[in-house]
Motif scaffolding. Structure first.
Motif, PDB file in Angstrom:
ATOM      1  N   ASP A   1      38.131  39.617  23.968  1.00 51.60           N
ATOM      2  CA  ASP A   1      39.212  39.619  22.996  1.00 51.60           C
ATOM      3  C   ASP A   1      39.395  41.056  22.549  1.00 51.60           C
ATOM      4  O   ASP A   1      38.469  41.852  22.644  1.00 51.60           O
TER       5      ASP A   1
ATOM      6  N   THR B   1      42.653  39.693  28.968  1.00 52.09           N
ATOM      7  CA  THR B   1      41.707  39.147  27.982  1.00 52.09           C
ATOM      8  C   THR B   1      41.477  37.665  28.212  1.00 52.09           C
ATOM      9  O   THR B   1      42.337  36.965  28.743  1.00 52.09           O
TER      10      THR B   1
ATOM     11  N   GLY C   1      43.266  34.908  23.215  1.00 49.61           N
ATOM     12  CA  GLY C   1      44.591  35.445  22.850  1.00 49.61           C
ATOM     13  C   GLY C   1      45.726  34.650  23.458  1.00 49.61           C
ATOM     14  O   GLY C   1      45.638  34.197  24.597  1.00 49.61           O
TER      15      GLY C   1
ATOM     16  N   SER D   1      50.192  36.813  20.650  1.00 46.55           N
ATOM     17  CA  SER D   1      49.179  37.421  19.785  1.00 46.55           C
ATOM     18  C   SER D   1      49.515  38.903  19.632  1.00 46.55           C
ATOM     19  O   SER D   1      50.221  39.483  20.467  1.00 46.55           O
TER      20      SER D   1
ATOM     21  N   THR E   1      47.720  41.401  20.063  1.00 46.31           N
ATOM     22  CA  THR E   1      47.185  42.206  21.155  1.00 46.31           C
ATOM     23  C   THR E   1      48.229  42.293  22.264  1.00 46.31           C
ATOM     24  O   THR E   1      48.523  43.367  22.803  1.00 46.31           O
ATOM     25  N   ALA E   2      48.816  41.142  22.593  1.00 47.49           N
ATOM     26  CA  ALA E   2      49.828  41.117  23.645  1.00 47.49           C
ATOM     27  C   ALA E   2      51.043  41.944  23.216  1.00 47.49           C
ATOM     28  O   ALA E   2      51.626  42.686  24.018  1.00 47.49           O
TER      29      ALA E   2
ATOM     30  N   VAL F   1      46.851  37.462  29.050  1.00 49.73           N
ATOM     31  CA  VAL F   1      45.911  36.930  28.057  1.00 49.73           C
ATOM     32  C   VAL F   1      45.526  35.513  28.454  1.00 49.73           C
ATOM     33  O   VAL F   1      46.133  34.934  29.357  1.00 49.73           O
TER      34      VAL F   1
ATOM     35  N   GLY G   1      44.764  30.789  23.561  1.00 49.45           N
ATOM     36  CA  GLY G   1      45.342  30.643  24.890  1.00 49.45           C
ATOM     37  C   GLY G   1      45.530  29.175  25.266  1.00 49.45           C
ATOM     38  O   GLY G   1      46.526  28.800  25.889  1.00 49.45           O
TER      39      GLY G   1
END
Ligand code: PEP
Ligand code: MG
Length: 533
Positions: free
Chosen positions: A140, A159, A162, A166, A168-169, A181, A427
């Motif tokens: 993550d 990852t 996620g 998210s 991060t994406a 992800v 996910g």
């Protein structure tokens, strides 16, 4: 990316005869970590070199090493435990002092984790420092980790955890990096494997053939450009705007010919701050973004802290359910002074530049919050005021909300999460967390119709706007602008140029009436694709 180390347990005291050797291990581990950091520093340049050199100095700090050693020789701690506790003592003091010292706490934790990993014989944790291009594979990534990635060496992100919306994406998209992800088995990829990461299809090809590599390289070179004016085939105008995460990402938005900025996520400017940013720092950051779009629309969002974007200076660490907690506009209930300083900074930055600035609040759930926000903005002389519609509550009361503000922007990432009661970070829930879900489309329709009735703009700035076919549905539902990561602009613009607004409306009707997300997609494709071919 190695996983973080756990706090070592309080072991039984070491026998006296073992203590001298255990203490020696600390000295050796710290020296080896410092050496490795200096070595990496020598191979990179710029800010990264400075950070690595400073971290190496911390790892070699005699005060820190002595404190850990005396815990071993005096109290019989294991070396790992001793290092953990010694760093804990220093960080407690730093936190108390606040200011710049408090900002060093995460660096000290990094040093602690490195020395403890060395003592345990594990590879160094955290983001790898690489000089050669690489694909980052992690269980993550926190937004704070993602913000440190150097996109000139890191070529893609994979990852295990996620969801597609998210943060991060989203940050990966802002960096222009392909990301996959929720790749369940990614941690099993052997270090050094050659992989192709396709962020569009979510495919990861391990050990590709030469032909697959050639095809991927061709695909990378194929860029669809945007001419700077979004419209359908029959000339219905839809502003196509860029989402911007920080002043650094403005260049990409300008280069992509964005008509302006539909969402400037200000919280990403301050992820690493232990203390609230001051007025001047904020004015400087906002001016950089406004300066990129003279005469053009820039919609800046006030801090959306909380849930997966914790900011140390606002977010409580002990919330049981942070996505339903004090995040977004709710932080202003507790810390109104933060919002006021931010609005003051936005007003000053807007006055100093020529952008057509709009300001909006995240995570609004009630009419009262909209009234409160509009009043606070007015007090700072800000007049183009909007709210984000990202809760079902705001979507179904968009009519009365729009009586109080000038515009609204649909945050479809959160709107999908809260409509479907499905964590956007998970996910496994990606099927529910899909903006094509008819329930989400109905929420969007509700808000867009309120906008049309009030004669006020309602745009979309969630990731849904970046899906070309869904973009056409959003236009059909009545969205007046679409804001997305700069790289998506070309594809969306091209798709819209191929369809008429009536087609978009017919497809929107069919998608809303569909029984599932897949059925909505197929119904839309049937009405939109054939004339494009
Ligand atoms: C959204 O929720 O769709 C949105 C644009 O805000 P964020 O992704 O930053 O939560
Ligand atoms: Mg949101």
């Amino acid at each position: 990316m190695q996983e973080p180390v756990d706090e070592p347990g309080p072991a039984v005291a070491l026998p006296l005869r073992e203590r001298a050797a255990a203490a020696e291990r600390i000295v050796a581990a710290a020296a080896s970590v410092a050496l490795a950091l200096r070595d990496k520093a020598a191979r990179v340049s710029g800010a990264a070199r400075g950070i690595l050199e400073a971290t190496a100095l911390m790892a070699a700090d005699p005060g820190l090493i002595d404190a850990a050693v005396s815990r071993v020789t005096g109290q019989g701690h294991t070396p790992e435990r001793a290092v953990w506790a010694a760093v804990g003592e220093v960080t407690a003091v730093f936190k108390e002092q606040g200011g710049l010292l408090a900002e060093r706490v995460s660096d000290l934790h990094d040093v602690r984790n490195r020395i403890v990993s060395e003592l345990l014989g594990r590879p160094a944790p955290g983001l790898p420092y690489r000089v050669e291009p690489y694909v980052l594979v992690a269980r993550d990534l926190a937004p704070a980790d993602t913000a440190l990635i150097d996109p000139t060496v890191c070529r893609a992100i994979v990852t295990v955890e996620g969801g597609p919306t998210s943060h991060t994406a989203i940050l990966a998209r802002a960096l222009g990096l392909p990301a996959v992800v929720a790749a369940r088995d990614a941690m099993d990829l052997p270090e050094g494997s050659v992989v192709i990461v396709d962020g569009t299809t979510g495919e990861i090809v391990v050990a590709p053939t030469d032909e697959q590599v050639l095809r991927a390289e061709e695909q990378i070179r194929r860029v669809i450009t945007f001419d700077g004016a979004g419209r359908t085939r029959d000339g219905h105008r839809v502003q196509l705007l860029a989402n911007v995460a920080s002043p650094d990402s403005v260049a990409a938005a300008i280069e992509a010919n964005a008509e302006g900025v539909g969402l400037f996520r200000t919280e990403f400017c301050f992820l690493d701050h232990a203390e609230a940013p001051g007025l001047d720092e904020q004015v400087a950051a906002y001016r950089q973004v406004f300066a990129g779009f003279p005469g053009k629309k820039v919609t800046i969002r006030t801090l959306d802290a909380g849930a997966d974007k914790p900011l140390a200076f606002v977010t409580a660490a002990d919330e049981v359910n942070p996505a339903l907690g004090i995040r977004g506009y709710r932080t202003a209930w507790q810390r109104p002074e933060l919002l006021d300083t931010q609005l003051q900074a936005i007003a000053a930055a807007a006055a100093a530049e020529d952008a057509d600035v709009g300001v909006m609040a995240p995570m609004i759930a009630t009419v009262d919050e909209s009234v409160d926000f509009a009043a606070r903005c007015a007090a700072h002389g800000l007049h183009n005021v909007g709210v984000m519609i990202e809760t079902p509550a705001a979507a179904i009361t968009a009519g009365p909300i729009l009586e109080r503000v000038d515009f609204a922007s649909l945050g479809t990432n959160d709107l999908a999460q809260y409509t479907m009661a499905a964590d956007r970070l998970m996910g496994e829930l990606a099927l529910l967390n899909d903006p094509w879900q008819p329930a989400v489309l109905r929420m969007i329709r509700e808000a867009c119709q309120a906008g049309l009735a009030a004669g006020k703009p309602v745009g979309v700035c969630g990731e849904a706007a970046a899906d070309p076919m869904l973009a056409a549905i959003l236009v059909g539902l009545g969205a007046t602008s679409l804001s997305m990561s700069p790289r998506a602009l070309g594809g969306v613009a091209e798709f819209l140029r191929g369809v008429t607004v009536d087609q978009c409306r017919d497809a929107a009707l069919a998608a809303v009436a569909a029984g599932s997300a897949d059925a909505a997609r197929s119904a839309a494709a049937l009405l939109l694709e054939p004339t494009r071919a």
